[in-house]
Motif scaffolding. Structure first.
Motif, PDB file in Angstrom:
ATOM      1  N   UNK A  19       0.840  -1.208   0.000  1.00 19.56           N
ATOM      2  CA  UNK A  19       0.000   0.000   0.000  1.00 19.56           C
ATOM      3  C   UNK A  19       0.874   1.257   0.000  1.00 19.56           C
ATOM      4  N   UNK A  20       1.960   1.229   0.783  1.00 19.22           N
ATOM      5  CA  UNK A  20       2.885   2.366   0.795  1.00 19.22           C
ATOM      6  C   UNK A  20       3.480   2.573  -0.596  1.00 19.22           C
ATOM      7  N   UNK A  21       3.921   1.472  -1.211  1.00 22.71           N
ATOM      8  CA  UNK A  21       4.503   1.557  -2.555  1.00 22.71           C
ATOM      9  C   UNK A  21       3.466   2.071  -3.551  1.00 22.71           C
ATOM     10  N   UNK A  22       2.244   1.608  -3.413  1.00 23.88           N
ATOM     11  CA  UNK A  22       1.155   2.040  -4.306  1.00 23.88           C
ATOM     12  C   UNK A  22       0.900   3.540  -4.160  1.00 23.88           C
ATOM     13  N   UNK A  23       0.847   4.008  -2.909  1.00 24.81           N
ATOM     14  CA  UNK A  23       0.603   5.439  -2.674  1.00 24.81           C
ATOM     15  C   UNK A  23       1.727   6.289  -3.254  1.00 24.81           C
ATOM     16  N   UNK A  24       2.972   5.858  -3.052  1.00 25.62           N
ATOM     17  CA  UNK A  24       4.106   6.584  -3.622  1.00 25.62           C
ATOM     18  C   UNK A  24       4.029   6.616  -5.144  1.00 25.62           C
ATOM     19  N   UNK A  25       3.646   5.476  -5.718  1.00 29.33           N
ATOM     20  CA  UNK A  25       3.582   5.360  -7.180  1.00 29.33           C
ATOM     21  C   UNK A  25       2.509   6.259  -7.766  1.00 29.33           C
ATOM     22  N   UNK A  26       1.301   6.206  -7.203  1.00 26.54           N
ATOM     23  CA  UNK A  26       0.216   7.014  -7.780  1.00 26.54           C
ATOM     24  C   UNK A  26       0.450   8.504  -7.529  1.00 26.54           C
ATOM     25  N   UNK A  27       1.115   8.834  -6.431  1.00 26.99           N
ATOM     26  CA  UNK A  27       1.438  10.244  -6.182  1.00 26.99           C
ATOM     27  C   UNK A  27       2.367  10.765  -7.272  1.00 26.99           C
ATOM     28  N   UNK A  28       3.385   9.968  -7.598  1.00 32.47           N
ATOM     29  CA  UNK A  28       4.323  10.363  -8.656  1.00 32.47           C
ATOM     30  C   UNK A  28       3.649  10.449 -10.009  1.00 32.47           C
ATOM     31  N   UNK A  29       2.785   9.477 -10.303  1.00 33.63           N
ATOM     32  CA  UNK A  29       2.104   9.474 -11.599  1.00 33.63           C
ATOM     33  C   UNK A  29       1.132  10.650 -11.719  1.00 33.63           C
ATOM     34  N   UNK A  30       0.471  10.971 -10.605  1.00 35.19           N
ATOM     35  CA  UNK A  30      -0.450  12.111 -10.622  1.00 35.19           C
ATOM     36  C   UNK A  30       0.312  13.424 -10.792  1.00 35.19           C
ATOM     37  N   UNK A  31       1.456  13.544 -10.134  1.00 35.81           N
ATOM     38  CA  UNK A  31       2.282  14.753 -10.268  1.00 35.81           C
ATOM     39  C   UNK A  31       2.709  14.946 -11.721  1.00 35.81           C
ATOM     40  N   UNK A  32       3.146  13.870 -12.355  1.00 37.72           N
ATOM     41  CA  UNK A  32       3.564  13.946 -13.760  1.00 37.72           C
ATOM     42  C   UNK A  32       2.379  14.294 -14.649  1.00 37.72           C
ATOM     43  N   UNK A  33       1.234  13.661 -14.397  1.00 41.54           N
ATOM     44  CA  UNK A  33       0.021  13.909 -15.187  1.00 41.54           C
ATOM     45  C   UNK A  33      -0.383  15.385 -15.145  1.00 41.54           C
ATOM     46  N   UNK A  34      -0.283  15.987 -13.950  1.00 40.84           N
ATOM     47  CA  UNK A  34      -0.767  17.359 -13.772  1.00 40.84           C
ATOM     48  C   UNK A  34       0.259  18.426 -14.125  1.00 40.84           C
ATOM     49  N   UNK A  35       1.551  18.133 -13.874  1.00 37.71           N
ATOM     50  CA  UNK A  35       2.527  19.222 -13.916  1.00 37.71           C
ATOM     51  C   UNK A  35       3.741  18.998 -14.807  1.00 37.71           C
ATOM     52  N   UNK A  36       3.836  17.862 -15.479  1.00 38.29           N
ATOM     53  CA  UNK A  36       5.021  17.606 -16.300  1.00 38.29           C
ATOM     54  C   UNK A  36       5.250  18.716 -17.319  1.00 38.29           C
ATOM     55  N   UNK A  37       4.183  19.215 -17.931  1.00 38.06           N
ATOM     56  CA  UNK A  37       4.315  20.246 -18.972  1.00 38.06           C
ATOM     57  C   UNK A  37       4.441  21.657 -18.399  1.00 38.06           C
ATOM     58  N   UNK A  38       4.372  21.767 -17.072  1.00 39.53           N
ATOM     59  CA  UNK A  38       4.445  23.092 -16.445  1.00 39.53           C
ATOM     60  C   UNK A  38       5.801  23.356 -15.802  1.00 39.53           C
ATOM     61  N   UNK A  39       6.643  22.327 -15.773  1.00 41.85           N
ATOM     62  CA  UNK A  39       7.940  22.476 -15.110  1.00 41.85           C
ATOM     63  C   UNK A  39       8.822  23.480 -15.846  1.00 41.85           C
ATOM     64  N   UNK A  40       8.949  23.312 -17.153  1.00 39.60           N
ATOM     65  CA  UNK A  40       9.838  24.199 -17.926  1.00 39.60           C
ATOM     66  C   UNK A  40       9.371  25.645 -17.893  1.00 39.60           C
ATOM     67  N   UNK A  41       8.072  25.932 -18.140  1.00 35.81           N
ATOM     68  CA  UNK A  41       7.626  27.327 -18.025  1.00 35.81           C
ATOM     69  C   UNK A  41       7.877  27.920 -16.638  1.00 35.81           C
TER      70      UNK A  41
ATOM     71  N   UNK B 155      10.182  31.143 -15.720  1.00 34.37           N
ATOM     72  CA  UNK B 155       9.505  32.254 -15.047  1.00 34.37           C
ATOM     73  C   UNK B 155      10.232  32.639 -13.752  1.00 34.37           C
ATOM     74  N   UNK B 156      10.823  31.630 -13.098  1.00 34.01           N
ATOM     75  CA  UNK B 156      11.531  31.863 -11.835  1.00 34.01           C
ATOM     76  C   UNK B 156      13.040  31.635 -12.000  1.00 34.01           C
ATOM     77  N   UNK B 157      13.538  31.913 -13.182  1.00 34.00           N
ATOM     78  CA  UNK B 157      14.927  31.609 -13.540  1.00 34.00           C
ATOM     79  C   UNK B 157      15.927  32.177 -12.539  1.00 34.00           C
ATOM     80  N   UNK B 158      15.733  33.429 -12.144  1.00 36.88           N
ATOM     81  CA  UNK B 158      16.694  34.084 -11.243  1.00 36.88           C
ATOM     82  C   UNK B 158      16.742  33.402  -9.884  1.00 36.88           C
ATOM     83  N   UNK B 159      15.606  32.843  -9.458  1.00 36.38           N
ATOM     84  CA  UNK B 159      15.568  32.189  -8.149  1.00 36.38           C
ATOM     85  C   UNK B 159      16.474  30.965  -8.093  1.00 36.38           C
ATOM     86  N   UNK B 160      16.751  30.380  -9.257  1.00 39.89           N
ATOM     87  CA  UNK B 160      17.521  29.128  -9.285  1.00 39.89           C
ATOM     88  C   UNK B 160      19.015  29.344  -9.516  1.00 39.89           C
TER      89      UNK B 160
END
Length: 241
Positions: free
Chosen positions: A86-108, A112-117
């Motif tokens: 169950x722990x492994x499952x929760x970790x897995x779906x959390x990662x998959x959901x993060x990629x599903x929602x935000x993979x295309x938003x990382x580069x922008x 946008x926050x280039x100086x911060x890095x």
């Protein structure tokens, strides 16, 4: 011989209450349930092979390299193999959901926050006395002392003292504004004049300024930050309903 002390499930719950952990545990439960619900809503599927890899990765992280070590770890935390899955499952779906929602938003987000890095490899000693800091600044400049000498004499933290005050590579956004302004205004390598902040008087040697690159590590960090912030806000909305 004293009788053996036993601990019941009810006593564990009582201890959770007495240590004021109920709110954070409740929050963790709500977060897990929200992730599980959202994964179903967006149609994310988990294959058996993926789950096995996630479980293997979990054991690798916790250095559970044998069946015996795994069983000992499970026993220590009162977990079963199903719980581990169950722990492994929760970790897995959390990662998959993060990629599903935000993979295309990382580069922008990165640009946008280039100086911060922007990063800096720096050495730092924080003092209480501004006059002493100025005195040490000129002593280093004139070669009477090295920065390492100052670090070994005035840093209380053992590990930081052993490293001569080396902070590693620190991102601009992780520095106090008055410090980052001074640090990123110079050409490296350079010793900065003492900087006064609420933490004390900072004596800093800038070894190298580092331009940000969107490598795999930073991409993962940004993805995690975006997902964590989104998750926090969504769970708060759910609590308010």
């Amino acid at each position: 011989m004293s009788p053996t002390i036993t601990v019941t499930n009810e006593e564990i719950l009582e201890q959770v209450k007495l240590t004021c952990k109920i709110p954070e545990i409740t929050e963790a439960i709500m977060t897990r349930k929200f992730i599980e619900r959202t994964v179903v809503e967006v149609g994310i599927k988990v294959e058996t092979e993926e789950l096995q890899k996630a479980a293997d990765q979990f054991r690798l992280v916790y250095q559970l390299q044998s069946a015996e070590e795994t069983w000992k770890w499970l026993d220590k935390y009162s977990l079963s193999l199903d719980d581990l899955e169950h722990i492994a499952y929760t970790n897995l779906i959390s990662g998959k959901l993060a990629i599903h929602l935000f993979e295309n938003k990382v580069e922008p987000y990165f640009f946008e926050h280039y100086l911060d890095y922007f990063g800096v490899a720096m050495y730092e000693v924080i003092l209480d006395d501004e006059d002493l800091a100025i005195e040490l600044f000129y002593a280093i400049q004139e070669g009477e002392m090295s920065f390492s000498d100052v670090a070994h004499k005035y840093i209380q933290n053992t590990e930081l003292r052993r490293k001569g005050g080396y902070r590693g590579v620190v991102r601009r956004k992780d520095l106090k504004p008055e410090v980052s302004t001074a640090v990123f205004a110079v050409k490296s390598p350079q010793l900065l004049k003492p900087i006064l902040t609420s933490k004390g008087v900072h004596l800093i040697f800038v070894e190298e300024l580092i331009q940000p690159t969107l490598d795999d590590k930073l991409r993962t960090n940004i993805l995690s930050d975006l997902f964590s912030e989104w998750l926090r806000q969504e769970v708060q909305k759910d609590k308010a309903i």
